[in-house]
Design a protein around this motif. Structure first.
Motif, PDB file in Angstrom:
ATOM      1  N   GLU A  84       0.259  -4.500  -5.727  1.00 53.06           N
ATOM      2  CA  GLU A  84      -0.240  -3.401  -4.891  1.00 53.06           C
ATOM      3  C   GLU A  84      -1.555  -2.863  -5.442  1.00 53.06           C
ATOM      4  O   GLU A  84      -1.632  -2.465  -6.603  1.00 53.06           O
ATOM      5  CB  GLU A  84       0.768  -2.250  -4.839  1.00 53.06           C
ATOM      6  CG  GLU A  84       0.272  -1.078  -4.017  1.00 53.06           C
ATOM      7  CD  GLU A  84       1.222   0.110  -4.003  1.00 53.06           C
ATOM      8  OE1 GLU A  84       0.797   1.174  -3.537  1.00 53.06           O
ATOM      9  OE2 GLU A  84       2.362  -0.022  -4.468  1.00 53.06           O
ATOM     10  N   TRP A 122      -2.444   0.086   0.589  1.00 53.95           N
ATOM     11  CA  TRP A 122      -2.373   1.201   1.531  1.00 53.95           C
ATOM     12  C   TRP A 122      -3.810   1.709   1.609  1.00 53.95           C
ATOM     13  O   TRP A 122      -4.255   2.481   0.773  1.00 53.95           O
ATOM     14  CB  TRP A 122      -1.419   2.282   1.034  1.00 53.95           C
ATOM     15  CG  TRP A 122      -0.020   1.787   0.898  1.00 53.95           C
ATOM     16  CD1 TRP A 122       0.579   1.286  -0.228  1.00 53.95           C
ATOM     17  CD2 TRP A 122       0.959   1.704   1.931  1.00 53.95           C
ATOM     18  NE1 TRP A 122       1.863   0.910   0.046  1.00 53.95           N
ATOM     19  CE2 TRP A 122       2.129   1.154   1.372  1.00 53.95           C
ATOM     20  CE3 TRP A 122       0.961   2.045   3.286  1.00 53.95           C
ATOM     21  CZ2 TRP A 122       3.280   0.936   2.108  1.00 53.95           C
ATOM     22  CZ3 TRP A 122       2.119   1.837   4.022  1.00 53.95           C
ATOM     23  CH2 TRP A 122       3.254   1.295   3.437  1.00 53.95           C
ATOM     24  N   ASN A 142      -0.289   3.769   9.191  1.00 51.18           N
ATOM     25  CA  ASN A 142       0.630   4.569   8.382  1.00 51.18           C
ATOM     26  C   ASN A 142       0.141   6.007   8.356  1.00 51.18           C
ATOM     27  O   ASN A 142      -1.045   6.280   8.545  1.00 51.18           O
ATOM     28  CB  ASN A 142       0.680   4.002   6.963  1.00 51.18           C
ATOM     29  CG  ASN A 142       1.754   4.636   6.125  1.00 51.18           C
ATOM     30  OD1 ASN A 142       2.918   4.602   6.478  1.00 51.18           O
ATOM     31  ND2 ASN A 142       1.359   5.211   5.004  1.00 51.18           N
ATOM     32  N   ASN A 153      -3.561   6.197   7.005  1.00 57.40           N
ATOM     33  CA  ASN A 153      -4.073   5.035   6.287  1.00 57.40           C
ATOM     34  C   ASN A 153      -3.455   3.803   6.927  1.00 57.40           C
ATOM     35  O   ASN A 153      -2.795   3.909   7.965  1.00 57.40           O
ATOM     36  CB  ASN A 153      -3.833   5.131   4.777  1.00 57.40           C
ATOM     37  CG  ASN A 153      -2.379   5.132   4.369  1.00 57.40           C
ATOM     38  OD1 ASN A 153      -1.475   4.828   5.151  1.00 57.40           O
ATOM     39  ND2 ASN A 153      -2.119   5.492   3.129  1.00 57.40           N
ATOM     40  N   CYS A 154      -3.672   2.640   6.331  1.00 49.14           N
ATOM     41  CA  CYS A 154      -3.181   1.392   6.898  1.00 49.14           C
ATOM     42  C   CYS A 154      -2.564   0.542   5.803  1.00 49.14           C
ATOM     43  O   CYS A 154      -3.057   0.524   4.672  1.00 49.14           O
ATOM     44  CB  CYS A 154      -4.329   0.598   7.521  1.00 49.14           C
ATOM     45  SG  CYS A 154      -5.165   1.446   8.861  1.00 49.14           S
ATOM     46  N   LEU A 155      -1.530  -0.180   6.155  1.00 47.74           N
ATOM     47  CA  LEU A 155      -0.933  -1.144   5.248  1.00 47.74           C
ATOM     48  C   LEU A 155      -1.515  -2.509   5.572  1.00 47.74           C
ATOM     49  O   LEU A 155      -1.392  -2.989   6.704  1.00 47.74           O
ATOM     50  CB  LEU A 155       0.592  -1.154   5.398  1.00 47.74           C
ATOM     51  CG  LEU A 155       1.349  -2.195   4.585  1.00 47.74           C
ATOM     52  CD1 LEU A 155       1.095  -2.036   3.080  1.00 47.74           C
ATOM     53  CD2 LEU A 155       2.846  -2.122   4.890  1.00 47.74           C
ATOM     54  N   GLU A 163       6.535  -6.392   3.743  1.00 48.00           N
ATOM     55  CA  GLU A 163       7.129  -5.080   3.499  1.00 48.00           C
ATOM     56  C   GLU A 163       8.648  -5.209   3.503  1.00 48.00           C
ATOM     57  O   GLU A 163       9.215  -5.925   4.324  1.00 48.00           O
ATOM     58  CB  GLU A 163       6.662  -4.126   4.599  1.00 48.00           C
ATOM     59  CG  GLU A 163       7.031  -2.695   4.363  1.00 48.00           C
ATOM     60  CD  GLU A 163       6.382  -1.759   5.373  1.00 48.00           C
ATOM     61  OE1 GLU A 163       6.416  -0.551   5.116  1.00 48.00           O
ATOM     62  OE2 GLU A 163       5.871  -2.209   6.411  1.00 48.00           O
TER      63      GLU A 163
END
Length: 166
Positions: A84, A122, A142, A153-155, A163
């Motif tokens: 991550e 993220w 997200n 935000n965005c994943l 996920e």
């Protein structure tokens, strides 16, 4: 801009903390409101609590910093050992010059050398294009809450990362 990428050390963290806040506040008026930016990076002095938290995060990550030719910190990033991206920030004065992408590529190479290829982030609206240029794909939008303020935000992911529960 000419900037070199170097290893990030614990001694760099106070400067990184300042750059983090400066970078987040520079996003106000674009995709984020000032209230969102203040919730994301509240005004706070570097202290023992922040230092312990950031040291713990850094200890479990590959990391780097971008240093401008005049010696100023131009950016920093770290990628957690689980794949991550935890931090990717570029100073407002150094933006849009490819530093974010260079830091992503360096940390991905370090992770790959250790067998970690399933990656995710993220990403803020500002960092999303950096990750997309590096081959990450959008999994979903997200929304998080910080200090009672909602922030979008965005994943994004690459390398087969999925996920949990998806």
């Amino acid at each position: 801009m000419s900037a070199r990428l170097e290893a990030l050390s614990p001694e760099d963290l106070p400067a990184c903390f300042s750059l983090f806040r400066e970078s987040v506040l520079a996003l106000a008026g674009g995709a984020y409101t000032m209230a969102q930016c203040e919730a994301w990076a509240p005004p706070r002095a570097w202290d023992g609590d922040v230092e312990r938290a950031w040291l713990a995060r850094l200890a479990g990550a590959w990391s780097c910093k971008a240093v401008a030719s005049d010696g100023r910190l131009a950016g920093f990033a770290w990628l957690k050992l689980d794949g991550e991206f935890d931090m990717l920030f570029v100073a407002p004065w150094a933006g849009r010059q490819g530093l974010g992408g260079r830091m992503v590529a360096l940390l991905e190479a370090q992770a790959s050398a250790c067998g970690v290829t399933a990656l995710h982030a993220w990403a803020s609206h500002a960092s999303r294009p950096v990750f997309e240029r590096a081959g990450y794909v959008l999994l979903r939008a997200n929304r998080i809450e910080r200090a009672g303020v909602e922030i979008d935000n965005c994943l994004l992911a690459k390398g087969g990362w999925r996920e949990e529960g998806a």
